[in-house]
Design a protein around this motif. Structure first.
Motif, PDB file in Angstrom:
ATOM      1  N   PRO A  95       0.830  -1.203   0.000  1.00 59.30           N
ATOM      2  CA  PRO A  95       0.000   0.000   0.000  1.00 59.30           C
ATOM      3  C   PRO A  95       0.870   1.262   0.000  1.00 59.30           C
ATOM      4  O   PRO A  95       2.054   1.226   0.329  1.00 59.30           O
ATOM      5  CB  PRO A  95      -0.781  -0.121   1.311  1.00 59.30           C
ATOM      6  N   ALA A  96       0.264   2.377  -0.360  1.00 57.74           N
ATOM      7  CA  ALA A  96       0.962   3.658  -0.333  1.00 57.74           C
ATOM      8  C   ALA A  96       0.990   4.208   1.088  1.00 57.74           C
ATOM      9  O   ALA A  96       0.098   3.938   1.906  1.00 57.74           O
ATOM     10  CB  ALA A  96       0.268   4.653  -1.266  1.00 57.74           C
ATOM     11  N   THR A  97       2.002   4.987   1.401  1.00 54.67           N
ATOM     12  CA  THR A  97       2.079   5.641   2.702  1.00 54.67           C
ATOM     13  C   THR A  97       0.861   6.542   2.898  1.00 54.67           C
ATOM     14  O   THR A  97       0.454   7.274   1.993  1.00 54.67           O
ATOM     15  CB  THR A  97       3.366   6.481   2.797  1.00 54.67           C
ATOM     16  N   GLY A  98       0.282   6.468   4.099  1.00 51.25           N
ATOM     17  CA  GLY A  98      -0.906   7.251   4.404  1.00 51.25           C
ATOM     18  C   GLY A  98      -2.209   6.500   4.185  1.00 51.25           C
ATOM     19  O   GLY A  98      -3.273   6.992   4.576  1.00 51.25           O
ATOM     20  N   THR A  99      -2.131   5.311   3.593  1.00 52.44           N
ATOM     21  CA  THR A  99      -3.339   4.524   3.347  1.00 52.44           C
ATOM     22  C   THR A  99      -3.910   3.994   4.664  1.00 52.44           C
ATOM     23  O   THR A  99      -3.174   3.549   5.540  1.00 52.44           O
ATOM     24  CB  THR A  99      -3.029   3.336   2.419  1.00 52.44           C
ATOM     25  N   THR A 100      -5.230   4.031   4.785  1.00 55.27           N
ATOM     26  CA  THR A 100      -5.914   3.440   5.941  1.00 55.27           C
ATOM     27  C   THR A 100      -6.420   2.053   5.560  1.00 55.27           C
ATOM     28  O   THR A 100      -7.084   1.896   4.523  1.00 55.27           O
ATOM     29  CB  THR A 100      -7.078   4.326   6.401  1.00 55.27           C
ATOM     30  N   VAL A 101      -6.098   1.059   6.377  1.00 53.01           N
ATOM     31  CA  VAL A 101      -6.506  -0.319   6.110  1.00 53.01           C
ATOM     32  C   VAL A 101      -7.374  -0.789   7.267  1.00 53.01           C
ATOM     33  O   VAL A 101      -6.951  -0.755   8.428  1.00 53.01           O
ATOM     34  CB  VAL A 101      -5.282  -1.252   5.941  1.00 53.01           C
ATOM     35  N   ARG A 102      -8.581  -1.264   6.939  1.00 56.45           N
ATOM     36  CA  ARG A 102      -9.544  -1.683   7.960  1.00 56.45           C
ATOM     37  C   ARG A 102      -9.721  -3.201   7.943  1.00 56.45           C
ATOM     38  O   ARG A 102      -9.152  -3.898   7.104  1.00 56.45           O
ATOM     39  CB  ARG A 102     -10.883  -0.976   7.737  1.00 56.45           C
ATOM     40  N   ARG A 103     -10.540  -3.683   8.853  1.00 53.25           N
ATOM     41  CA  ARG A 103     -10.786  -5.114   9.005  1.00 53.25           C
ATOM     42  C   ARG A 103     -11.205  -5.747   7.664  1.00 53.25           C
ATOM     43  O   ARG A 103     -12.077  -5.240   6.967  1.00 53.25           O
ATOM     44  CB  ARG A 103     -11.895  -5.332  10.025  1.00 53.25           C
ATOM     45  N   GLY A 104     -10.545  -6.852   7.324  1.00 52.56           N
ATOM     46  CA  GLY A 104     -10.886  -7.598   6.114  1.00 52.56           C
ATOM     47  C   GLY A 104     -10.224  -7.091   4.864  1.00 52.56           C
ATOM     48  O   GLY A 104     -10.247  -7.778   3.824  1.00 52.56           O
ATOM     49  N   GLU A 105      -9.600  -5.921   4.898  1.00 49.58           N
ATOM     50  CA  GLU A 105      -8.942  -5.367   3.720  1.00 49.58           C
ATOM     51  C   GLU A 105      -7.488  -5.831   3.665  1.00 49.58           C
ATOM     52  O   GLU A 105      -6.855  -6.050   4.702  1.00 49.58           O
ATOM     53  CB  GLU A 105      -9.005  -3.836   3.741  1.00 49.58           C
ATOM     54  N   PRO A 106      -6.916  -5.981   2.463  1.00 50.45           N
ATOM     55  CA  PRO A 106      -5.532  -6.477   2.364  1.00 50.45           C
ATOM     56  C   PRO A 106      -4.528  -5.417   2.795  1.00 50.45           C
ATOM     57  O   PRO A 106      -4.634  -4.246   2.418  1.00 50.45           O
ATOM     58  CB  PRO A 106      -5.381  -6.815   0.875  1.00 50.45           C
ATOM     59  N   LEU A 107      -3.550  -5.842   3.587  1.00 50.55           N
ATOM     60  CA  LEU A 107      -2.471  -4.953   3.998  1.00 50.55           C
ATOM     61  C   LEU A 107      -1.300  -5.061   3.017  1.00 50.55           C
ATOM     62  O   LEU A 107      -0.589  -4.082   2.790  1.00 50.55           O
ATOM     63  CB  LEU A 107      -2.011  -5.315   5.414  1.00 50.55           C
ATOM     64  N   TYR A 108      -1.118  -6.232   2.428  1.00 48.65           N
ATOM     65  CA  TYR A 108      -0.122  -6.450   1.383  1.00 48.65           C
ATOM     66  C   TYR A 108      -0.463  -7.775   0.717  1.00 48.65           C
ATOM     67  O   TYR A 108      -1.396  -8.475   1.122  1.00 48.65           O
ATOM     68  CB  TYR A 108       1.302  -6.458   1.947  1.00 48.65           C
ATOM     69  N   ARG A 109       0.298  -8.132  -0.325  1.00 51.49           N
ATOM     70  CA  ARG A 109       0.083  -9.408  -1.025  1.00 51.49           C
ATOM     71  C   ARG A 109       1.396 -10.190  -1.089  1.00 51.49           C
ATOM     72  O   ARG A 109       2.464  -9.603  -1.310  1.00 51.49           O
ATOM     73  CB  ARG A 109      -0.435  -9.175  -2.455  1.00 51.49           C
ATOM     74  N   VAL A 234       0.099 -19.396   9.883  1.00 49.34           N
ATOM     75  CA  VAL A 234       0.841 -18.234  10.369  1.00 49.34           C
ATOM     76  C   VAL A 234       1.229 -17.363   9.172  1.00 49.34           C
ATOM     77  O   VAL A 234       1.779 -17.844   8.188  1.00 49.34           O
ATOM     78  CB  VAL A 234       2.111 -18.677  11.135  1.00 49.34           C
ATOM     79  N   GLY A 235       0.920 -16.074   9.238  1.00 47.53           N
ATOM     80  CA  GLY A 235       1.244 -15.159   8.155  1.00 47.53           C
ATOM     81  C   GLY A 235       0.162 -15.015   7.116  1.00 47.53           C
ATOM     82  O   GLY A 235       0.290 -14.191   6.202  1.00 47.53           O
ATOM     83  N   ASP A 236      -0.928 -15.798   7.212  1.00 49.85           N
ATOM     84  CA  ASP A 236      -2.015 -15.664   6.240  1.00 49.85           C
ATOM     85  C   ASP A 236      -2.854 -14.417   6.497  1.00 49.85           C
ATOM     86  O   ASP A 236      -3.547 -13.929   5.597  1.00 49.85           O
ATOM     87  CB  ASP A 236      -2.933 -16.895   6.277  1.00 49.85           C
ATOM     88  N   VAL A 237      -2.830 -13.911   7.734  1.00 54.23           N
ATOM     89  CA  VAL A 237      -3.556 -12.696   8.079  1.00 54.23           C
ATOM     90  C   VAL A 237      -2.621 -11.814   8.914  1.00 54.23           C
ATOM     91  O   VAL A 237      -1.652 -12.297   9.508  1.00 54.23           O
ATOM     92  CB  VAL A 237      -4.851 -12.987   8.868  1.00 54.23           C
ATOM     93  N   ALA A 238      -2.918 -10.513   8.952  1.00 54.38           N
ATOM     94  CA  ALA A 238      -2.155  -9.564   9.760  1.00 54.38           C
ATOM     95  C   ALA A 238      -3.055  -9.075  10.889  1.00 54.38           C
ATOM     96  O   ALA A 238      -4.002  -8.317  10.643  1.00 54.38           O
ATOM     97  CB  ALA A 238      -1.676  -8.394   8.908  1.00 54.38           C
ATOM     98  N   VAL A 239      -2.792  -9.529  12.091  1.00 48.36           N
ATOM     99  CA  VAL A 239      -3.645  -9.180  13.230  1.00 48.36           C
ATOM    100  C   VAL A 239      -3.158  -7.859  13.832  1.00 48.36           C
ATOM    101  O   VAL A 239      -2.000  -7.725  14.221  1.00 48.36           O
ATOM    102  CB  VAL A 239      -3.634 -10.291  14.299  1.00 48.36           C
ATOM    103  N   GLN A 240      -4.065  -6.873  13.895  1.00 44.16           N
ATOM    104  CA  GLN A 240      -3.784  -5.553  14.452  1.00 44.16           C
ATOM    105  C   GLN A 240      -4.837  -5.232  15.505  1.00 44.16           C
ATOM    106  O   GLN A 240      -5.899  -5.848  15.550  1.00 44.16           O
ATOM    107  CB  GLN A 240      -3.794  -4.485  13.352  1.00 44.16           C
ATOM    108  N   SER A 241      -4.540  -4.245  16.336  1.00 40.86           N
ATOM    109  CA  SER A 241      -5.489  -3.877  17.395  1.00 40.86           C
ATOM    110  C   SER A 241      -6.711  -3.152  16.852  1.00 40.86           C
ATOM    111  O   SER A 241      -7.731  -3.057  17.527  1.00 40.86           O
ATOM    112  CB  SER A 241      -4.799  -2.993  18.434  1.00 40.86           C
ATOM    113  N   GLY A 242      -6.626  -2.641  15.651  1.00 38.05           N
ATOM    114  CA  GLY A 242      -7.736  -1.931  15.022  1.00 38.05           C
ATOM    115  C   GLY A 242      -7.304  -1.497  13.635  1.00 38.05           C
ATOM    116  O   GLY A 242      -6.291  -1.974  13.092  1.00 38.05           O
ATOM    117  N   ALA A 243      -8.076  -0.599  13.044  1.00 37.48           N
ATOM    118  CA  ALA A 243      -7.691  -0.067  11.743  1.00 37.48           C
ATOM    119  C   ALA A 243      -6.331   0.608  11.859  1.00 37.48           C
ATOM    120  O   ALA A 243      -5.995   1.197  12.890  1.00 37.48           O
ATOM    121  CB  ALA A 243      -8.736   0.918  11.249  1.00 37.48           C
TER     122      ALA A 243
END
Length: 414
Positions: A95-109, A234-243
Motif C-alpha cells: 500500500p501507499a504511505t498514508g493509506t488506511t486499512v480496515r478489518r478484512g482489507e488487504p495490507l499487502y500481497r 501463520v502469516g495468512d492474516v495480519a492481526v492488528q489492534s484496530g484499523a
C-alpha cells in the motif's frame, strides 16, 4: 516593596508595631523565592537593608485559580509499530504511505495472495486446520468473521471439554509406494497406532474451530481472493489492534515476504508528551488538558494513557531535557477538526492538577511577610490587613481575610 509611611496598624501588645518584610517572588509553583526589604518598629524604611522597591496599586479580584503546567508535546498518529511478514514468498503488492486499512482489507500481497487485516490481541501462532482446535487465536478468527457478517454457527460455552479431531492424512501421501529397498515384511507391517487426542477445556477468551467456523472461513477466503481451503496458517492474516494507517513502507516489490515490510500507526490523531516521572504523579487518566497548536489556536484534550516505562528523551533534540528520563503521556483530542490539516506538529499542552473556583486573588507582589509569621496586604492608606493564603498560580495568590473583598485596592510591587 519598601515604604516610609506609618503602617497605622498590626501593632504588638504594648503599642509596638510589627516588623514586616516585603515579599518579591521570582517564581511561585510549589514555594516562593523571596527578596525582602525590612521596616523598623516605627514604620520607617531601613535604608541599610537594600534599595527601595517601586510600588503600584492592584485590585483584589474574584476568579478561578488553577495549578497548571505547560509542556512540549507532539501531534501525530501515535507510536509506529513494525509489520513483519509471517510466511515465505515474494511481496507482490504494497500500500501507499498514508493509506488506511480496515478489518478484512488487504495490507499487502504475497505471491499475489492478499494478506488481510483482522482485529485482535492474539495473532495466529499455528496452523488452524483440525476441527476442535481451541484457543485465543481461534477466537480472533471467529470474532472477525462474525463482525464481517459471516455465520460461524454456535460456539461451545466456557468450561466445555472439546476433543480435537486428528487431521486426515493426505490420500496422495497415503498411497505412496514404500521406499525402494524396503523389505517385503515392511509393507505388511501395520502402522503404529495414532495416540488419541487429549480433550481440551474451553477457557474464557477461547473459541473452538468448529465445522461451521471452518465453512465460514472457506466462504470468506473465496470472497477475498484467498485459496478456499478452510485452513489458516501463520502469516495468512495480519492481526492488528484496530484499523491502521500506513506510516512508512520499507519493503519493495519482489522482496522476501518474511522480513520487515512496513510501519503502521493508529488512524486517530493524538498528542504525546514526554513528562518527568516526578511530574507524572499529579496526572491521571481522564484529566482534561488544553492543547495550543502552532497557529496559537487551542483544542481540548483528555489524558488517555500514562506510560509505565521510563525512557531517556531524544538526545538529538538539543534542548535542556535531552537524555533525561521521561514517561510518555498520551492525550486524545476531543475535536479532531481543529487539526484536520496537520499530520504532525509541535504543540504545547497545559495540564491542570487543581482548581479553586471563585476565590479572591491578588498579585504575589502584594503579599507582605510578617516578622512573626503569616502574611498581610497593605491598603493604600498604609494600614496592614492580615490575610490567609491559598493557591499560588501564574503570579497570583489566593487570599482571604477580614475586610478583604473583590474591588479592594492593595499596594503591590511594580
Amino acid at each position: 516593596m519598601k515604604t516610609s509611611n506609618d503602617t497605622g496598624g498590626a501593632r504588638r501588645p504594648g503599642g509596638r508595631r510589627l516588623a514586616v518584610a516585603v515579599v518579591v517572588p521570582a517564581v511561585v509553583v510549589a514555594g516562593a523565592f523571596t527578596v525582602t526589604a525590612w521596616q523598623d518598629d516605627d514604620g520607617r524604611a531601613d535604608a541599610s537593608k537594600g534599595d527601595t522597591v517601586r510600588t503600584a496599586t492592584a485590585v483584589v479580584t474574584r476568579r478561578d485559580l488553577s495549578n497548571a503546567q505547560t509542556l512540549d508535546g507532539t501531534l501525530g498518529y501515535g507510536r509506529a509499530t513494525t509489520v513483519k511478514g509471517g510466511r515465505p514468498g515474494l511481496v507482490t503488492w504494497l500500500p501507499a504511505t498514508g493509506t488506511t486499512v480496515r478489518r478484512g482489507e488487504p495490507l499487502y500481497r504475497v505471491d499475489n495472495v492478499p494478506v488481510p487485516v483482522l482485529y485482535g490481541a492474539t495473532p495466529l501462532y499455528r496452523t488452524l486446520r483440525a476441527r476442535g482446535t481451541t484457543g485465543p487465536d481461534v477466537r480472533t478468527v471467529a470474532d472477525n468473521l462474525r463482525a464481517l457478517g459471516y455465520d460461524i454457527g454456535p460456539q461451545p460455552p466456557v468450561g466445555t471439554w472439546v476433543t480435537p479431531h486428528p487431521v486426515t492424512q493426505d490420500p496422495v501421501t497415503a498411497g505412496e509406494p514404500p521406499p525402494t529397498g524396503a523389505s517385503s515384511d515392511a509393507s505388511t507391517t501395520p502402522p503404529a497406532p495414532t495416540p488419541s487426542p487429549t480433550p481440551v477445556q474451553v477457557r474464557r477468551g477461547d473459541a473452538v474451530l468448529t465445522g461451521s467456523l471452518i465453512a465460514a472461513v472457506k466462504r470468506w477466503q473465496t470472497a477475498t481472493g484467498m485459496p478456499a481451503t478452510g485452513v489458516l496458517g501463520v502469516g495468512d492474516v495480519a492481526v492488528q489492534s484496530g484499523a491502521v494507517r500506513v506510516d512508512g513502507v520499507q519493503a519493495q516489490l519482489a522482496d522476501a515476504a518474511d522480513g520487515t515490510l512496513m510501519t503502521v500507526t493508529s488512524t486517530t490523531k493524538s498528542v504525546t508528551v514526554a513528562v518527568d516521572p516526578g511530574e507524572a504523579g499529579s496526572m491521571k487518566r481522564g484529566d482534561r488538558v488544553t492543547v495550543t497548536l502552532p497557529d496559537d489556536s487551542t483544542a481540548r484534550g483528555t489524558v488517555t494513557a500514562i506510560g509505565a516505562t521510563v525512557r531517556s528523551s531524544d538526545a538529538s533534540s538539543g534542548d535542556d531535557t535531552s537524555g533525561q528520563p521521561r514517561l510518555t503521556v498520551a492525550v486524545a483530542l476531543r475535536d479532531t477538526g481543529a487539526v484536520r490539516g496537520l499530520n504532525s506538529a509541535p504543540v504545547r499542552v497545559s495540564f491542570t492538577s487543581e482548581t479553586h473556583e471563585n476565590v479572591l486573588t491578588v498579585p504575589v507582589g502584594a503579599l507582605m511577610a510578617l516578622h512573626e509569621g503569616g502574611y498581610a496586604v497593605q491598603l493604600p492608606g498604609g494600614r496592614l490587613a492580615a490575610v490567609r493564603t491559598g493557591m499560588f498560580s501564574k503570579g497570583l495568590v489566593e487570599i482571604s481575610g477580614t475586610g478583604i473583598d473583590a474591588g479592594t485596592k492593595v499596594v503591590t510591587t511594580s
